[in-house]
Write an enzyme that holds these catalytic residues in place. Sequence first.
Site, mmCIF file in Angstrom:
data_model
loop_
_atom_site.group_PDB
_atom_site.id
_atom_site.type_symbol
_atom_site.label_atom_id
_atom_site.label_comp_id
_atom_site.label_asym_id
_atom_site.label_seq_id
_atom_site.Cartn_x
_atom_site.Cartn_y
_atom_site.Cartn_z
ATOM 1 C CG ASP A 22 -1.765 1.234 1.337
ATOM 2 O OD1 ASP A 22 -1.588 2.167 0.510
ATOM 3 O OD2 ASP A 22 -2.616 1.300 2.253
ATOM 4 C CG HIS A 137 -4.449 12.429 10.872
ATOM 5 N ND1 HIS A 137 -4.624 13.739 10.475
ATOM 6 C CD2 HIS A 137 -3.160 12.122 10.589
ATOM 7 C CE1 HIS A 137 -3.480 14.195 9.980
ATOM 8 N NE2 HIS A 137 -2.571 13.234 10.040
ATOM 9 C CG ASP A 174 2.067 15.497 12.148
ATOM 10 O OD1 ASP A 174 2.564 14.410 12.472
ATOM 11 O OD2 ASP A 174 1.559 15.698 11.017
ATOM 12 C CG HIS A 176 -0.050 15.159 7.734
ATOM 13 N ND1 HIS A 176 1.086 14.471 8.119
ATOM 14 C CD2 HIS A 176 -0.186 14.980 6.392
ATOM 15 C CE1 HIS A 176 1.614 13.879 7.054
ATOM 16 N NE2 HIS A 176 0.873 14.183 5.989
ATOM 17 C CG ASP A 267 4.742 14.714 9.658
ATOM 18 O OD1 ASP A 267 4.757 15.639 10.497
ATOM 19 O OD2 ASP A 267 3.767 13.947 9.511
ATOM 20 C CE1 TYR A 307 4.775 8.557 9.109
ATOM 21 C CE2 TYR A 307 4.523 10.858 8.464
ATOM 22 C CZ TYR A 307 4.067 9.741 9.152
ATOM 23 O OH TYR A 307 2.910 9.821 9.887
HETATM 24 N N1 Q9C Z 1 -3.788 10.174 -0.859
HETATM 25 C C1 Q9C Z 1 0.561 11.286 10.357
HETATM 26 O O1 Q9C Z 1 1.538 11.925 10.043
HETATM 27 N N2 Q9C Z 1 -1.621 10.442 3.482
HETATM 28 N N3 Q9C Z 1 -0.309 10.857 9.454
HETATM 29 C C2 Q9C Z 1 -2.754 10.053 2.709
HETATM 30 C C3 Q9C Z 1 -3.886 9.916 0.544
HETATM 31 C C4 Q9C Z 1 -1.782 10.102 4.846
HETATM 32 C C5 Q9C Z 1 -0.131 11.145 8.062
HETATM 33 C C6 Q9C Z 1 -2.630 10.382 1.256
HETATM 34 C C7 Q9C Z 1 -0.825 10.791 5.749
HETATM 35 C C8 Q9C Z 1 -1.115 10.496 7.199
HETATM 36 C C9 Q9C Z 1 0.325 10.934 11.780
HETATM 37 ZN ZN ZN Z 2 1.840 13.985 9.991
#
Ligand code: Q9C
Ligand code: ZN
Length: 682
Positions: A22, A137, A174, A176, A267, A307
């Site tokens: 994935d 999230h 973070d 996001h 990140d 990451y």
């Molecule tokens: N096209 C944290 O950093 N990306 N979560 C999804 C979908 C997900 C990050 C992209 C990133 C989640 C805790």
């Molecule tokens: Zn994040």
Amino acid sequence: MASGTALIYDEEMTSHKLLWKDPVCDIEVPERLSSSYEQLKCYHLVERCVCVPAREGSEEEILLVHSSEHLEVAKSTQTMNEEELKRVSGNYDAFFFHPSTYRCARLAVGASLQLVDSVMSGKVCNGMALVRPPGHHSQRNAANGFCLFNNVAIAAEYAKRKYSLQRILIVDWDVHHGQGMQYIFEEDPSVLYFSWHRYEHQEFWPSLKESDYDAVGLGRGKGSNINLPWNKVGMGNSDYLAAFFHVLLPMAFEFDPELVLVSSGYDSGIGDPEGQMNATPEVFAHLTHFLMQLANGKLCVILEGGYHLKSLSESVCMTVKTLLGDPVPQITGEMEPCLSAIESIQNVRAAHKPYWKCLMYEDTSFLQNLSTKSHLLEKANTNPSAQHESKMINKDEKVKVEMFLELHMKNILLPVPPIKTAATIGCKASACLLPLSICVVKEMDLNEVKALVSAFYADLVKEYETLLSLGSMLAVLDKILTKQVCNGIAESSTASASVAVALQHSLRFGFQRVLCIFVGDMEIIPNIEDGKILVIHICEKQQSEKTNSKHYISLNWKEGTEGNDFFSAVFGFILPVAYSYQANLTVIAVGPNRSLGINGISLLFGLLRGLAESRILAMIENTEINLMQIVAKALAGDSTPDFGVYVPPTQEKVHKLKILRDQLQHEWKMLQCSVKNGISGN
Ligand code: Q9C
Ligand code: ZN
């Protein structure tokens, strides 16, 4: 006051992993945890922490935030086969289940609660929990973005109930948006949630309208949700610092939390494949140091994303090192926020103006897309590791950042002086420092002082008392300059004479930039001609004929009587100027007729420890015994100084700061927080 730093880590949380292919989820690997822990061991930080075991969060604790349906779905995955796990995972946006996921997520919750208990019970002052899966999230009824249970949200609810807390600050650095956190607390005025995040005008995941700056909270929670969207990638150290100075810190100090939780995703650091930002690990030391000044130091840092393994683990180490009280490394890079960052900062300040006293008299107004969406692909800042090559495939980029960081950390992590604070035997501060790790130094021989000083201030050596003060100051200063101690305190019969000599002596020793904050009447204005000295003079009235210039700034400020109204001057002016200047030594002096109270002065000391690798020479007029003892304790790291109750600045004071900012923001660029007045082309 509590001391010590808790560290919570349990290897079992590395058992949660992706079992199938994935490309969305494959960055959330167990090595994120193990390599962070290894790096902490490598820097000998683990042995300096209080290691607290993790535990499982109870069902009751998970239900503080989540629905029982959500809990039951999570529980049911423990016995599923791969095919079933894949099917359930598919019900969520970017999440994967492993048979051990439920157990790990409960440990992640429990580890966060153990951290809250360790800090709230006074067992330690602060701490960090290394956990997987992350949390911010995750929503009441759904897993999302690698998160199953919202660790930090549960920690906040738990702390509210168990310790009857009325104000908790959550800082989400973070990259996001923690939309889960926003949904959970948007109507709750007792939790102030701040998040900055890669947004790119809603193009970046999770691509929500409600991640923008105008989502300020709902109902009674209006004003307690702060979103700072980044509309470009490549944001760096100065953009993050500007966000703290002009957005988070003024509001956080006005809010005055009883506990601070960090949703600590890395990140947002350099090299991260998700974030695409440029901030280097040492910026997290600064962010941590700022937050340590709140809530009497009660700070719980809980891991979220991150990451790029090297960037992540170095940043984790910078955070823990700072929690332990080590000097803060000097920040690198050009100290100027980019236009896109300033636009975002301006907009969030405008959106929050109705809810915060600190913004009441600021002339903030909204601004729409000056550096517009058409420039979306343009980077805000160039990656320092990739300055000469623009196109690179992902893997090369990753290795390149690894190599950059290897060298970069060696450059910024200088040896920590073996002793924190120096004072002379005669100094009245010595008495209260005695039980602490203080270096009591002998005054410099007076003939030596004469020889040294007559070269640049011949008049000063005539007065015997002045000579004695200089002898004591020079002994302490030499310990700082030769890096045997981190900071020092000296008393003086004439603070301005001692300061003038200290500045000249530091330059002669070879220091390139010295910042001097002088509070009170200054009889001798130091020579600042060559730009190697920057003086910020805080006094009640403009004292001398000397007018403001780039390197001599007079800040006329008389502290109000009802409490501490100095916050706006510190965040809106002094820190931005100081961070723009990047001094290698800070001298903070208190002379006669000081116009600041003890609270204001404590605030200066607390925050300026973030600069110049925490090298500070404190110079206090010898009549101020009480102040000397407070400053001495603060320098030795013995107590978190008390800054007193928050009082908003008067309209007149806000105006005064605005005039200074308009005058100086072309020189000291961290002062910029709006794009009016001709900074941008528009
Ligand atoms: N096209 C944290 O950093 N990306 N979560 C999804 C979908 C997900 C990050 C992209 C990133 C989640 C805790
Ligand atoms: Zn994040």
